[in-house]
Structure formats: structure tokens, C-alpha cells
Design an enzyme around this catalytic site. Structure first.
Site, PDB file in Angstrom:
ATOM      1  N   ARG A 123      98.044  -3.627  73.058  1.00  0.00           N
ATOM      2  CA  ARG A 123      96.938  -2.969  73.775  1.00  0.00           C
ATOM      3  C   ARG A 123      95.569  -3.248  73.157  1.00  0.00           C
ATOM      4  O   ARG A 123      94.634  -2.471  73.344  1.00  0.00           O
ATOM      5  CB  ARG A 123      97.149  -1.459  73.880  1.00  0.00           C
ATOM      6  N   LYS A 145      84.789 -12.347  79.804  1.00  0.00           N
ATOM      7  CA  LYS A 145      85.767 -12.569  80.880  1.00  0.00           C
ATOM      8  C   LYS A 145      86.933 -13.348  80.306  1.00  0.00           C
ATOM      9  O   LYS A 145      86.771 -14.467  79.828  1.00  0.00           O
ATOM     10  CB  LYS A 145      85.138 -13.347  82.030  1.00  0.00           C
ATOM     11  N   GLU A 187      77.176 -25.582  84.118  1.00  0.00           N
ATOM     12  CA  GLU A 187      76.938 -24.141  83.930  1.00  0.00           C
ATOM     13  C   GLU A 187      75.543 -23.877  83.350  1.00  0.00           C
ATOM     14  O   GLU A 187      74.958 -22.827  83.584  1.00  0.00           O
ATOM     15  CB  GLU A 187      78.021 -23.509  83.041  1.00  0.00           C
ATOM     16  N   LYS A 229      72.495 -15.468  80.111  1.00  0.00           N
ATOM     17  CA  LYS A 229      73.761 -14.854  80.494  1.00  0.00           C
ATOM     18  C   LYS A 229      73.965 -13.523  79.770  1.00  0.00           C
ATOM     19  O   LYS A 229      74.434 -12.541  80.363  1.00  0.00           O
ATOM     20  CB  LYS A 229      74.933 -15.805  80.229  1.00  0.00           C
ATOM     21  N   GLU A 239      80.657  -6.411  86.138  1.00  0.00           N
ATOM     22  CA  GLU A 239      80.383  -7.097  87.394  1.00  0.00           C
ATOM     23  C   GLU A 239      80.438  -6.175  88.604  1.00  0.00           C
ATOM     24  O   GLU A 239      81.123  -6.427  89.584  1.00  0.00           O
ATOM     25  CB  GLU A 239      81.350  -8.290  87.577  1.00  0.00           C
ATOM     26  N   ARG A 243      75.784  -9.143  87.813  1.00  0.00           N
ATOM     27  CA  ARG A 243      76.582 -10.150  87.110  1.00  0.00           C
ATOM     28  C   ARG A 243      77.249 -11.121  88.074  1.00  0.00           C
ATOM     29  O   ARG A 243      77.524 -12.267  87.736  1.00  0.00           O
ATOM     30  CB  ARG A 243      77.641  -9.469  86.230  1.00  0.00           C
ATOM     31  N   ASN A 247      78.238 -16.155  89.518  1.00  0.00           N
ATOM     32  CA  ASN A 247      79.254 -16.873  90.277  1.00  0.00           C
ATOM     33  C   ASN A 247      78.664 -17.897  91.235  1.00  0.00           C
ATOM     34  O   ASN A 247      79.385 -18.446  92.067  1.00  0.00           O
ATOM     35  CB  ASN A 247      80.128 -15.885  91.055  1.00  0.00           C
ATOM     36  N   HIS A 250      80.634 -20.845  92.436  1.00  0.00           N
ATOM     37  CA  HIS A 250      82.040 -20.609  92.079  1.00  0.00           C
ATOM     38  C   HIS A 250      82.932 -20.281  93.266  1.00  0.00           C
ATOM     39  O   HIS A 250      84.139 -20.464  93.183  1.00  0.00           O
ATOM     40  CB  HIS A 250      82.139 -19.486  91.032  1.00  0.00           C
ATOM     41  N   HIS A 254      85.865 -22.551  93.025  1.00  0.00           N
ATOM     42  CA  HIS A 254      87.255 -22.104  92.819  1.00  0.00           C
ATOM     43  C   HIS A 254      88.167 -22.625  93.920  1.00  0.00           C
ATOM     44  O   HIS A 254      89.327 -22.963  93.667  1.00  0.00           O
ATOM     45  CB  HIS A 254      87.321 -20.570  92.772  1.00  0.00           C
ATOM     46  N   HIS A 267      86.480 -27.709  85.616  1.00  0.00           N
ATOM     47  CA  HIS A 267      85.842 -26.520  86.189  1.00  0.00           C
ATOM     48  C   HIS A 267      84.355 -26.777  86.454  1.00  0.00           C
ATOM     49  O   HIS A 267      83.840 -26.459  87.528  1.00  0.00           O
ATOM     50  CB  HIS A 267      86.026 -25.335  85.234  1.00  0.00           C
TER      51      HIS A 267
END
Lengths: 375, 375
Positions: A123, A145, A187, A229, A239, A243, A247, A250, A254, A267
């Protein structure tokens, strides 16, 4: 050696990003985070291990802590549960405990998986990130992330989980293949495009120096991208709002990655192409003027990034974009530009996405091999 | 109908636990949490679904939201990655998004897995817990411990992730098998033993009423156990300190569960036996007097819980206990009692654990079938 530090302000989860040349060998950067550690587990991959692991191990040895080393196969295709479970297995077998410090040594895939392993192991255990690609230094290292891919979608399983520190060594970027470095510039360009027009102009002026990995230019690019960032993430860690602007590129990107199969395009390449498409959509929806779109496309091409959409078939794009994490009740949400340096999130209709894709040469359901270098 | 609400004070992650009879049918308890939801995904298991799902569905229908239903196989043996992944698959196929509200309808296994799925799906979606066993109502529902088992250890992979609300319907407890209810009393007794001697005395006085599931007694037991646990969790959400005291009986208990194979003994049975062993160890280490130990053992027996250790072999116990999440650098840490109502965490030597186990009949490496009803 010069060292620049960007602070990510997240209250009890705040952490520093150290940027500079030859940082991975510096025991003094690790030491403050290892004081309470019972042991250290370094996670890396088969490509990175022979390049950097020895120097990191030497720096960590100063702590006197037991070191566990976990070496993963290299590639986005391995960013899945099986690999994650291999990390858990090795941690459990080595009796790593709640006070074990994980270290992610590698690119975005190693960082995302090690971060997610740290979030879930017992955890939650602490971790330090040593991003070895430009993409990971400017993107994965900021904002916590973490996660793995699911065959039904990229990064679908994960957590927001902040590292204790990031050590971004720009010296190693020179040994990266040019393709990797260009993917990382994607990026950097994205960050400028959504939030800082002055930085965008700076990148335009420095693009050849950046492609050639000039050290001064590279440190400056990493620092400014991380600062932007970090500012956005500090305002919206989970997000809920702004935030999401990170993306940009993206939603299309994606879909390209999932549609082609993870690992076919890098990517950053998929995001580069996704930005070209999203900018085109921005113009069609009346948010952006054509001159700005063309300027972005030129910069992407100067960074040797693909700007033509792979012909996956419009229906496949739509299907994948509706699975995007920003989608809500089946409605596609996309980041569009208002101008270079300003973006907003907006719902977009399937019809508008289709028109955009068709105008960019995607009309059929065909699928063939796609080399990102010819796009 | 009377309804009692315990607030878990965790700042932005605070949530209510509603306790009372026939609560699962009350649309007004769900409504405040469903306003922003795009859809609802109810996760339950094959045993619970026919008993309660229809009433929950009817109450949820008032929201007008689309309902996705996911039915898992029943049992601790399924608290693993494969089942978790089945949840992710079904969420993705049904196009659940970041605004989907998950609902965990079931016992501790369903709650732990659904909570962990909520923590990880798209990096976090909200969830409501409807615990249907006494154990889940008093234990799993408070404090946000979620996770799955790994074959090398129980609950090794997970997250601290708080629900939006808990709805603990005490009416359904009457239909539980007595064995399940007794297993739940184990965690009620534990809470009293570590933190509240007055509550311990109350349980002693009410043990027959509780075993018979008298509704007034049961609501009171759930309320007080939740209040105590909520107070401890509010002070130490991520178990850096006093929250570890809630693990009284669990270091031995987890070893019993893993050693026998998950699902052989109920979690509460293993914890009951673990408490008897930990109390014995507390006396041996000079923390607790013999009269208090005997009193705890009598109450456990009155609750029909096993108090004799299964003969897994002392080495197997030690091995499993060294994998416990409280262990640090290989040192076993155990919760011991100072008196009824007060506990502390302490490192314990392998030798002391062995003496304790041997005094409780564990000496060989033998392993056979163990029926918890004869222990």
C-alpha cells in the site's frame, strides 16, 4: 558541476527535480532520501542497465544499505500487469518492506511501472526517479502519474503517486538514439504550445541545438518544461481541471499508439502527430488561426516528428478516442489550442473528429505497417 | 427507521458510515454521492447478488444513471489479480469513465477488491461501500485499506483509498451463517481489546445477544467499533504509527491464513486465534497479566472463535511472519497488549515467537486439515 533544481509544490508530497550533467553519480543527491530506508530496490531494464546501473550502484553504495536489483525487459509492450507482477514477486522474495526505497532507472515505461509498483507495494513505499530519456525527464518525472497499459487502453490502470525526488541527468541524453530524443522534444513543444509562447519561440530558435543535444540548450529546455508542468500540477494534482491541458495531442496520440500496437511508434511520436491533428481540429472549430497551426506543424517537422495520421480508419480512431480517460458518458473531450501558449479542453463531436481525420488522409478502415519516419 | 452515522474525519477524504436496519433500500442515502456520476458500476459476488442486488438496484434506479453490474466469484481465494483484472475488463468494455461511481456490495473481499479497483481505474474513481458481513462493517469499511493478496503474502498489493460513503445495513446480518457472524465479532473484540476496556466489558455482557444477532446490540457493536477505528484512522491514515495497533492478532492471523491457504479459515477466525497467541506472547514478554489473557481467551471462546494454533510448524509461522507488512529489515513486529484496552507495537525475537508457538502446541513441520470449529 552546475545543477538546477525545480521544486514541485505539492504540500506534504512536494519533491525536487534536480537537473544537470553527470548527476546520477552524486551520492549527495540520494543521501537525504535514504536515511530512513531499510533497503533499496533499483528497477531498470535490459537496455539501461549496462549503460548506467554501475554508476548509480556506486553512488548508492555510500548509503551502506542493502541493494536489490530488478531488471525488466525493455519496451512499451512490457508496460503491463505481467511485468508489474514480476516487480512485486522480486520485492517479496527479497523481503523488501515498507521502508524499502524503490529507484526507477530508465525511461517513461520504467518510471511509470516502478512508480505504480511503489504506490501499490504494501500500500505504498517511497521511490526516486532517475529518468534516462528526454521524454521521461520533461514529462513522466513531473506530477506523479504512474500506471500500466491495459489491452483495451493506454495507462488505464494506475495511480497518482509522487516520487521523493527526481534526478534528471542531461549528460546521458547524448547517447540516446536521435529518434528517442526527437520523441522527447515532442513533450517539450507541447508544454510550450499550451502554456508559454515565449518558450515556444525559444524552442523554434534552438531546435537545431536541441536536436544535436547541445548541453546548455538541453538543460534549459528540461528546466523550463519541468517548471511549467510543475506549476500546472501544483494547481491541480489529480487532474480535475487545468492539468488535463497537458493532454494536448494525447487524445489522438493514444489512439495512434493503441491502434498501431504499443511500441510501434514512440509515445512522443504519437503525441507529435496527435498535436498536429489537434491543432487542425482547433482551426476547424474556430479556436485557432491557420498561421499558428502551420507554425506548430513546422516546428514538429523540424523536430523530425511525424505529422501525418496513420490510416487506421476513422472508426477505429473514434472508438479508441471514446475510451480516452477524459471521455465522459461517451463524449470525446479534446484539448484544443486558442493560440500558441494557450489551450482549453472542450467536448468534440464524432462528426468533427471524422472531418478532421478525413482531411488528414484517414478515410478507410485499412491498416498496414507504419514507419513513423515517413509520416 | 433509526439510523446512526459515524463520521470518519479525514479532511478532504472524510466520509460517513451509515449504520442501521434496512438501509440498502434507501435511495436518499445514495443520492448525494451520485449527483456528479456519469454511470454506476455495482460490483458484487455470486452469493450476495441474489440476496441484496435487486434492492440496491431499485434504490439506485431513482438516480436515473446507467447501471453496470459486475459479479465476481465468491471467496478469499479469488482476491487476486485475475479477479481484479476481470473488474477492469468489464469497466472498460462498458465504457466506464472517470466519473463512474463504483459500488462494492459484499463482504471484505468484494470491498477490498472494489476499493482497489476504484483506486487504480483511470488512476482513481469514487466508490461507495455496502458491507454485507459483520466483519466488513466493522473493519473493512473504516480506513480505506484496499488491496489484493499475492501468493507470497496477504494484502501485499493495494492502496489507501477512502470511499465516498459506507452503508452498513445490520438487518442482513441475521441471514449470515453463524460462522460468518462469529468471525466478524473477532474484529469487534479486537477493537475493544486494544482501545476501550469499557467496550470490552460491554461485549462480555452482550456476547450471547450478539451471537444471536439481536438488532439493538448489533447496531451498538458496529457503531462503537467503527467509532474507535475511525478515531485511530483519523489520527494516522497511512499507518505510520498508532494505526498499526489495529493489527493486533493479525501477525499470527495472516500467517495462519497464508499457511493454511486463503479461505480455509475465515479472516476473523484467523485473527481470533492470532489474538489468543498475541495475548499469550504479551504475557511471556511481561506486558500483560495472565488474568487479562485468560479473560480475552474466554471471550473469544464465547464468540465461538478458535484459540488453538494450527500446527503449521513453527518455521512456517516464522517465515510468514517475517513477510508481514509491519516487519522492518527482517525483524518481526507484533502488537501486544499492556492491559485490556491498551496495546503497543514491539519488535519480537524469533526465539520468543517460537517459545510462544511451542507452548501453544506448534512444534513440528506437520500440516494437515484444520477445521477452525475444533480449534
Amino acid at each position: 558541476m552546475a545543477i538546477t533544481t525545480v521544486q514541485v509544490h505539492l504540500g506534504p508530497r512536494a519533491y525536487p527535480i534536480h537537473i544537470g550533467a553527470d548527476l546520477i553519480s552524486r551520492a549527495d543527491l540520494y543521501a537525504p532520501h535514504l536515511q530512513g530506508a531499510s533497503s533499496i530496490a533499483m528497477v531498470t531494464n535490459t537496455t539501461v542497465e549496462p549503460l548506467y546501473a554501475q554508476r548509480v550502484r556506486a553512488a548508492l553504495a555510500a548509503s551502506g544499505k542493502r541493494l536489490i536489483q530488478i531488471v525488466l525487459p525493455d519496451g512499451e509492450a512490457y508496460k503491463n500487469w505481467e511485468t508489474l507482477n514480476a516487480i512485486f514477486e522480486q520485492l517479496l522474495r527479497a523481503r523488501a518492506d515498507r521502508a524499502t526505497m524503490l529507484i526507477a532507472l530508465g525511461g517513461g515505461v520504467v518510471g511509470d511501472m516502478t512508480g505504480f509498483a511503489a504506490a501499490c507495494y504494501m500500500r505504498g513505499v517511497p521511490f526516486i526517479q532517475i529518468p534516462t530519456t528526454l521524454l521521461a525527464q520533461v514529462d513522466a518525472s513531473v506530477g506523479g502519474k504512474t500506471g500500466i497499459n491495459h489491452r483495451l487502453g493506454k495507462n488505464m490502470i494506475g495511480a497518482f503517486y509522487q516520487p521523493s525526488a527526481v534526478i534528471a541527468d542531461t549528460r546521458g541524453l547524448r547517447t540516446l538514439p536521435e529518434r528517442e530524443r526527437c520523441a522527447g522534444l515532442s513533450e517539450v513543444i507541447k508544454t510550450a504550445a499550451i502554456a508559454d509562447c515565449v518558450f515556444f519561440e525559444w524552442i523554434e530558435a534552438q531546435i537545431e541545438a536541441l536536436r544535436a543535444c547541445d548541453e546548455t540548450a538541453m538543460i534549459e529546455a528540461v528546466r523550463r518544461a519541468c517548471e511549467i508542468k510543475a506549476r500546472i500540477v501544483a494547481a491541480d494534482e489529480r487532474e480535475r481541471g487545468m492539468r488535463a491541458l497537458l493532454n494536448f495531442g494525447h487524445t489522438f496520440g493514444h489512439a495512434i499508439e493503441a491502434g498501431l500496437g504499443y511500441g510501434q511508434w514512440l509515445h512522443g511520436e504519437a503525441v507529435g502527430c496527435g498535436m498536429a491533428l489537434a491543432a487542425d481540429l482547433s482551426v476547424r472549430l474556430g479556436h485557432l488561426d491557420e498561421a499558428a497551426r502551420a507554425r506548430l506543424a513546422r516546428l514538429l517537422q523540424a523536430a523530425r516528428l511525424p505529422v501525418r495520421a496513420p490510416a487506421l480508419g476513422a472508426d477505429r480512431y473514434i472508438d479508441l478516442m471514446r475510451s480516452d480517460k477524459k471521455a465522459n458518458a461517451g463524449q470525446i473531450h479534446c484539448i484544443v489550442l486558442k493560440r500558441l501558449g494557450e489551450a482549453l479542453m472542450t467536448p468534440v463531436s464524432v462528426a468533427d473528429v471524422k472531418v478532421c481525420l478525413e482531411a488528414n488522409g484517414v478515410s478507410t478502415s485499412e491498416q498496414r505497417e507504419y514507419d513513423p519516419r515517413i509520416y
